[in-house]
Design a protein around this motif. Structure first.
Motif, mmCIF file in Angstrom:
data_model
loop_
_atom_site.group_PDB
_atom_site.id
_atom_site.type_symbol
_atom_site.label_atom_id
_atom_site.label_comp_id
_atom_site.label_asym_id
_atom_site.label_seq_id
_atom_site.Cartn_x
_atom_site.Cartn_y
_atom_site.Cartn_z
ATOM 1 N N TYR A 423 0.836 -1.187 0.000
ATOM 2 C CA TYR A 423 0.000 0.000 0.000
ATOM 3 C C TYR A 423 0.877 1.246 0.000
ATOM 4 O O TYR A 423 1.742 1.412 0.862
ATOM 5 C CB TYR A 423 -0.932 -0.005 1.207
ATOM 6 C CG TYR A 423 -1.761 -1.270 1.289
ATOM 7 C CD1 TYR A 423 -2.616 -1.626 0.253
ATOM 8 C CD2 TYR A 423 -1.645 -2.131 2.377
ATOM 9 C CE1 TYR A 423 -3.349 -2.796 0.305
ATOM 10 C CE2 TYR A 423 -2.383 -3.298 2.440
ATOM 11 C CZ TYR A 423 -3.231 -3.636 1.402
ATOM 12 O OH TYR A 423 -3.946 -4.798 1.446
ATOM 13 N N THR A 427 -4.604 5.671 2.669
ATOM 14 C CA THR A 427 -5.882 5.596 1.952
ATOM 15 C C THR A 427 -6.036 4.252 1.257
ATOM 16 O O THR A 427 -7.113 3.636 1.296
ATOM 17 C CB THR A 427 -5.993 6.742 0.925
ATOM 18 O OG1 THR A 427 -5.913 7.990 1.613
ATOM 19 C CG2 THR A 427 -7.306 6.664 0.166
ATOM 20 N N GLU A 428 -4.990 3.776 0.612
ATOM 21 C CA GLU A 428 -5.045 2.474 -0.059
ATOM 22 C C GLU A 428 -5.271 1.346 0.947
ATOM 23 O O GLU A 428 -6.002 0.390 0.666
ATOM 24 C CB GLU A 428 -3.759 2.228 -0.841
ATOM 25 C CG GLU A 428 -3.617 3.083 -2.084
ATOM 26 C CD GLU A 428 -2.402 2.679 -2.922
ATOM 27 O OE1 GLU A 428 -1.764 1.655 -2.593
ATOM 28 O OE2 GLU A 428 -2.091 3.398 -3.892
ATOM 29 N N ALA A 431 -8.860 1.386 2.094
ATOM 30 C CA ALA A 431 -9.711 0.879 1.020
ATOM 31 C C ALA A 431 -9.657 -0.643 0.955
ATOM 32 O O ALA A 431 -10.680 -1.308 0.765
ATOM 33 C CB ALA A 431 -9.296 1.484 -0.318
ATOM 34 N N ALA A 432 -8.460 -1.199 1.114
ATOM 35 C CA ALA A 432 -8.314 -2.663 1.092
ATOM 36 C C ALA A 432 -9.082 -3.308 2.243
ATOM 37 O O ALA A 432 -9.721 -4.355 2.075
ATOM 38 C CB ALA A 432 -6.834 -3.033 1.167
#
Length: 508
Positions: A423, A427-428, A431-432
């Motif tokens: 990541y 944020t990533e 989201a995951a």
């Protein structure tokens, strides 16, 4: 030592009357309820029977139904007769008079009211708890503590449920929470309660859980249909993550010990047919005559001929990898019609039918569509720990990171890509986590509150339905910042309780 008593759940239908009462939460009455606990509870066996009644009022079904229809877990089915459309739930309509907030509010306050009455009565029948006293009875000692511990844990769970749906931000101690009802009102009680702050409510929950932990640790029970020390740790972990107390959450999850997730499709499917329980920490036992949870989506059976009025949404189905166990059998029934490329299928409503099979019925019971209701699982704990790592900034790494736990979850569910995700930023990672929770916890009642808690952090990921499932209804997306991700205080409370009328949640 205390004898283990199986707590059978009475028919869920008997509770439906309280969902639409005009009384406020303090004055919720049940048919046949006796107001004076001293009349009913005169010994430990009476308390035990009272505890069974409290378990009978414990329910999460209404949250599962609402979440599945309001979010992007379902689409309108081939036999839909207006379900979800007439009442507006599928169209994102949520009002103070809607069924869901009324049901969740009154069901949990009924639970709290019942627990309060038995806790009050318990003082009259409290046995000698001094081991040096000649009147000390070991069996009575353990039975009493077990009853009290379970009651405190159940009351704490009810308040956690209320906070989850009715507080705008559980991480803010100063924000409004729900009403704190910690007493049994007299018949002439006329003072109405305002909403307390989150800080006050969570202090009360923590006090209940500490008492429950002390009492239940004396004689630990491993029955996954009863409140026990493992369930309390799981509850503390969920609450800590929701409160953004991430290091505490890691501590509570680690206290559960080794977490083993299923390693085959058969093992995973067995969780949903109630033929295995290796991944379950706590569930609500359901027996013939109880409410059949599968009837929320299918009229007769979880098959294409079973009159499905809701189906698995295409956006949810498409979220799974082809090898993922979770989108096979346990989620979509084998009689379904599954188009390889649904965008090109003519008359998709008849030729691409994804029948919901998450609650297919327990073969040990004669009632079709009847299943135990899973409340805390190791799958949830794995993803709560990932969320805690994200909050602590531990995004990538071979162990103790979001990436490692997401990969562990995928591997356990049959996903055959083996590289650890990386990541680039928080944020990533958020989201995951949100996307993995969507897959792992589908139809368990989490999607609505997950979007509320994580959607903005995850780059504004909200409800996102497949176009064909929503175009005609004008309800394809809903941003996570929308006020409707917090429930309104229900009309029944606003009408009866003048002290709460000026404390409605924003947007209502």
């Amino acid at each position: 030592m205390m004898k283990k008593n199986k707590l059978f759940v009475i028919a869920f239908a008997s509770l439906l009357g309280v969902f639409y009462s005009c009384d406020d939460a303090i004055n919720i009455k049940q048919p046949g309820e006796i107001n004076d606990p001293d009349i009913v509870y005169s010994n430990l066996n009476d308390l035990e029977r009272g505890l069974k009644g409290v378990y009978s009022a414990l329910s999460t079904e209404s949250t599962i139904e609402f979440t599945s229809i309001f979010t992007d877990e379902v689409s309108i089915g081939i036999n839909n007769g207006g379900q979800g459309i007439i009442d507006g739930t599928y169209n994102f309509q949520l009002r103070a008079g809607s069924d869901a907030p009324i049901a969740i509010w009154q069901n949990n306050y009924t639970l709290i009211n019942f627990a309060n009455r038995i806790l009050l009565a318990s003082e009259k029948v409290k046995p000698v708890l001094d081991t040096t006293d000649p009147n000390f009875d070991e069996e009575d000692y353990y039975q009493y503590n077990s009853i009290m511990g379970q009651l405190y844990a159940i009351r704490a769970f009810a308040y956690l449920q209320l906070e989850t749906y009715f507080s705008t931000n559980m991480a803010d101690d100063a924000a409004l929470g729900v009403m704190l009802l910690d007493f049994v009102p007299n018949d002439d009680y006329t003072t109405f309660l305002p909403r307390s702050t989150n800080g006050e409510i969570f202090a009360f929950i923590n006090a209940d859980l500490e008492k429950a932990t002390t009492m239940l640790t004396l004689n630990p029970d491993t029955d996954i249909t009863l409140m026990n020390p493992r369930v309390i740790n799981a509850m503390k972990a969920r609450m800590a993550v929701y409160r953004e107390k991430y290091q505490d959450a890691v501590t509570y999850i680690n206290a559960l010990g080794s977490i083993t997730l299923g390693t085959s499709m058969g093992n995973y499917n067995a969780l949903w047919t109630d033929t295995a329980s290796t991944e379950i920490i706590f569930k609500l036992a359901r027996v013939n005559g109880d409410f059949q949870i599968g009837s929320y989506w299918n009229s007769q059976s979880s098959t294409i001929t079973g009159s499905p009025f809701f189906e698995v949404s295409r956006s949810l189905y498409n979220a799974y990898a082809a090898t993922d166990y979770r989108n096979k059998e346990s989620l979509v029934d084998g009689t379904s019609k599954i188009a390889v490329n649904p965008a090109t299928v003519p008359n998709f409503r008849a030729n691409d039918v994804l029948v919901i099979n998450r609650y297919p019925g327990n073969t040990a019971q004669s009632d079709v569509l009847l299943n135990d209701v899973k409340v805390f699982t190791y799958g949830e704990m794995t993803l709560l720990k990932a969320e805690a790592f994200a909050g602590l900034g531990q995004l990538n790494g071979a162990s103790n990171s979001v990436a490692a736990l997401i990969r562990q979850m995928e591997r356990a569910r049959g996903v055959t890509t083996f590289a650890l995700p990386v990541y680039a930023n928080a944020t990533e990672a958020w989201a995951a986590i949100l996307n993995e929770r969507r897959k792992e916890l589908a139809f368990q009642g989490f999607r609505y509150t997950d979007i509320k808690r994580l959607g903005v952090k995850a780059g504004n990921l909200g409800i996102d339905r497949y176009s064909r499932d929503c175009d005609q209804y004008g309800s394809c997306s809903l941003a996570p910042s929308d006020d409707r991700f917090t429930m309104p205080i229900p009309t029944s409370e606003l009408v009866a309780n003048p002290n709460i009328r000026g404390q409605q949640n924003p947007g209502y």
